[in-house]
Design an enzyme around this catalytic site. Structure first.
Site, mmCIF file in Angstrom:
data_model
loop_
_atom_site.group_PDB
_atom_site.id
_atom_site.type_symbol
_atom_site.label_atom_id
_atom_site.label_comp_id
_atom_site.label_asym_id
_atom_site.label_seq_id
_atom_site.Cartn_x
_atom_site.Cartn_y
_atom_site.Cartn_z
ATOM 1 N N ARG A 28 0.796 -1.396 0.014
ATOM 2 C CA ARG A 28 0.142 -0.159 -0.159
ATOM 3 C C ARG A 28 0.726 1.322 -0.267
ATOM 4 O O ARG A 28 0.049 2.236 0.532
ATOM 5 C CB ARG A 28 -1.280 0.070 0.950
ATOM 6 C CG ARG A 28 -2.069 -1.147 0.843
ATOM 7 C CD ARG A 28 -2.808 -0.449 2.419
ATOM 8 N NE ARG A 28 -3.816 -1.976 2.245
ATOM 9 C CZ ARG A 28 -4.410 -2.154 3.343
ATOM 10 N NH1 ARG A 28 -4.125 -1.618 5.551
ATOM 11 N NH2 ARG A 28 -5.515 -2.975 3.459
ATOM 12 N N ARG A 32 -3.592 6.481 0.857
ATOM 13 C CA ARG A 32 -4.430 7.495 1.166
ATOM 14 C C ARG A 32 -4.024 8.477 2.309
ATOM 15 O O ARG A 32 -3.759 9.661 2.210
ATOM 16 C CB ARG A 32 -5.779 6.762 1.841
ATOM 17 C CG ARG A 32 -6.766 6.560 0.959
ATOM 18 C CD ARG A 32 -7.941 5.709 2.566
ATOM 19 N NE ARG A 32 -7.076 4.110 2.567
ATOM 20 C CZ ARG A 32 -7.619 3.643 3.915
ATOM 21 N NH1 ARG A 32 -8.813 3.920 3.665
ATOM 22 N NH2 ARG A 32 -7.310 2.688 4.213
ATOM 23 N N ARG A 41 -7.966 11.855 -6.159
ATOM 24 C CA ARG A 41 -9.115 10.130 -5.340
ATOM 25 C C ARG A 41 -10.457 11.391 -5.550
ATOM 26 O O ARG A 41 -11.609 11.169 -5.760
ATOM 27 C CB ARG A 41 -9.115 10.343 -3.969
ATOM 28 C CG ARG A 41 -10.137 9.602 -3.206
ATOM 29 C CD ARG A 41 -9.611 9.320 -1.989
ATOM 30 N NE ARG A 41 -9.541 9.968 -1.243
ATOM 31 C CZ ARG A 41 -9.489 9.482 0.651
ATOM 32 N NH1 ARG A 41 -9.250 8.318 0.189
ATOM 33 N NH2 ARG A 41 -9.363 10.515 1.412
ATOM 34 N N ASP A 78 -7.114 -3.940 -7.164
ATOM 35 C CA ASP A 78 -7.715 -4.672 -6.336
ATOM 36 C C ASP A 78 -7.024 -6.011 -5.815
ATOM 37 O O ASP A 78 -7.450 -6.292 -7.871
ATOM 38 C CB ASP A 78 -8.817 -3.992 -5.910
ATOM 39 C CG ASP A 78 -9.450 -4.231 -4.371
ATOM 40 O OD1 ASP A 78 -8.966 -3.631 -3.276
ATOM 41 O OD2 ASP A 78 -10.119 -5.146 -4.573
ATOM 42 N N TYR A 155 -14.094 -12.934 0.417
ATOM 43 C CA TYR A 155 -15.038 -12.096 -0.215
ATOM 44 C C TYR A 155 -16.142 -12.370 -0.931
ATOM 45 O O TYR A 155 -17.412 -11.645 -0.567
ATOM 46 C CB TYR A 155 -14.819 -10.953 -0.763
ATOM 47 C CG TYR A 155 -13.443 -10.272 -0.427
ATOM 48 C CD1 TYR A 155 -14.078 -9.386 1.049
ATOM 49 C CD2 TYR A 155 -11.876 -10.453 -0.369
ATOM 50 C CE1 TYR A 155 -12.879 -8.043 1.074
ATOM 51 C CE2 TYR A 155 -11.111 -9.688 0.618
ATOM 52 C CZ TYR A 155 -11.594 -8.756 1.425
ATOM 53 O OH TYR A 155 -11.018 -7.345 1.931
#
Length: 354
Positions: A28, A32, A41, A78, A155
């Site tokens: 990552r 963010r 974003r 992802d 998931y």
């Protein structure tokens, strides 16, 4: 350039060369915590647009490369990205995470799944990986990544993130035949996807079985390990020289079993001491990790100490320095920069502190 300087430093670790310092990247590392990402974003609020529009995904993937020059540049994507290509639609809601509606709960749904055709369903992947290779050249290795069968099944069956995985475990223990069929189909699709990423330019691929740590060792051997092996075996048949990494969150209880998956590196989370991980995995298994992401909220002196400690315990061969999980939101960018700077001077620091 001649000799080993033509080989990205991270791939030299994969060759088990003795190195003055370990190569370094972060899970990552694009995301963010970076202001440039948050600005982007605002302009593109849909995660799937950011990850599936090649131009945007390339820009995001390169943000940490331009800022920190890591030894590995991983494509922004992802683990759920290939699912629509086999017949499982999904969305990612900013405050809630992945959502799969309807979740996979029946034999009929599993029967309707179809093989993955990456050129048709994932054309943006080729553009992203090709562009990253062109941009970084031999200065860094380009990484691809995928989800492992158990985690993607979790998931798909839960329909979202879960705290206790009660629905997939219920299927595992009451309808195992159906779940095994689903896991087998996912393994085929994932192996196809890994090979496609390599063909498109990925030089090393990490497989995230993020939720396999929720299984007891006995059930890991039944529902996770065989399908990791299936993926690795199929990939190695056609791409034997491409290094593969396996990461599991909360893996302390299954660490040795991870080493039996056929991968080249086991990515160790921070719940295991690196020296103990080395001992448990054996001298032939290469490792990645394993600094607690929370360390990056500490002082520079503290960050430096943890880097030196981890590198010393991992040794000079077969180690990629990384976090034990992804960079946390809110992590100070200057501390990420310091992490990379310190890691790249580790040979001098280790000599000084010896």
């Amino acid at each position: 350039m001649t000799g080993t300087t033509q080989i990205p430093y991270l791939l030299r670790a994969a060759r088990n060369e003795e190195l003055e310092r370990p190569p370094v990247w972060m899970m990552r590392q694009a995301g963010r915590y970076m202001q440039v990402y948050r600005d982007l974003r605002e302009k593109y609020p849909s995660f799937r647009e950011r990850s599936e529009n090649a131009e945007i995904a390339i820009e995001i993937s390169l943000q940490p490369w331009k800022a920190f020059q890591p030894d590995g540049v991983i494509m922004f994507s992802d683990i759920l990205t290939p699912l629509p290509g086999i017949g499982i639609p999904f969305d990612i809601v900013e405050s809630k995470g992945p959502m799969i509606q309807p979740p996979i709960r029946s034999q009929e749904q599993i029967d309707q799944l179809h093989p993955l055709e990456p050129d048709e369903s994932l054309p943006f992947i080729k553009k992203i990986l090709t562009a990253l290779r062109e941009e970084v050249g031999n200065q860094a290795a380009v990484l691809g990544f995928v989800g492992a069968p158990w985690t993607l099944a979790a998931y798909a069956i839960e329909g979202k993130s879960s705290k206790n995985y009660a629905i997939i475990k219920s299927m595992a223990f009451s309808e195992p035949k159906m779940l095994h069929q689903f896991l087998g189909k996912l393994a085929e699709a994932i192996a196809t996807y890994v090979c496609y990423q390599i063909d498109c330019g990925a030089q090393i691929v990490q497989m995230f079985d993020s939720w396999a740590g929720q299984l007891c060792p006995q059930d890991y051997e039944i529902f996770a390990l065989p399908y990791q092996l299936q993926v690795v075996k199929k990939v190695k048949e056609t791409h034997p020289d491409t290094p593969l990494i396996l990461y599991i969150s909360g893996s302390a209880g299954v660490l040795e079993r991870m080493g039996r998956s056929g991968v080249d590196f086991v990515s160790v989370d921070w719940t295991v001491d690196m020296a103990e991980a080395r001992e448990r995995l054996g001298k032939d298994m290469k490792v990645q990790g394993n600094i607690d992401p929370g360390v990056l909220f500490g002082s520079k002196e503290f960050i430096r100490e943890r880097i030196i400690d981890t590198i010393r315990k991992a040794g000079s061969r077969g180690h990629i320095l990384n976090l034990g999980h992804g960079v946390l939101p809110g992590t100070p960018e200057e501390n990420v920069a310091f992490f990379f700077e310190t890691a790249k001077q580790a040979d001098k620091l280790l000599a000084f502190s010896a």
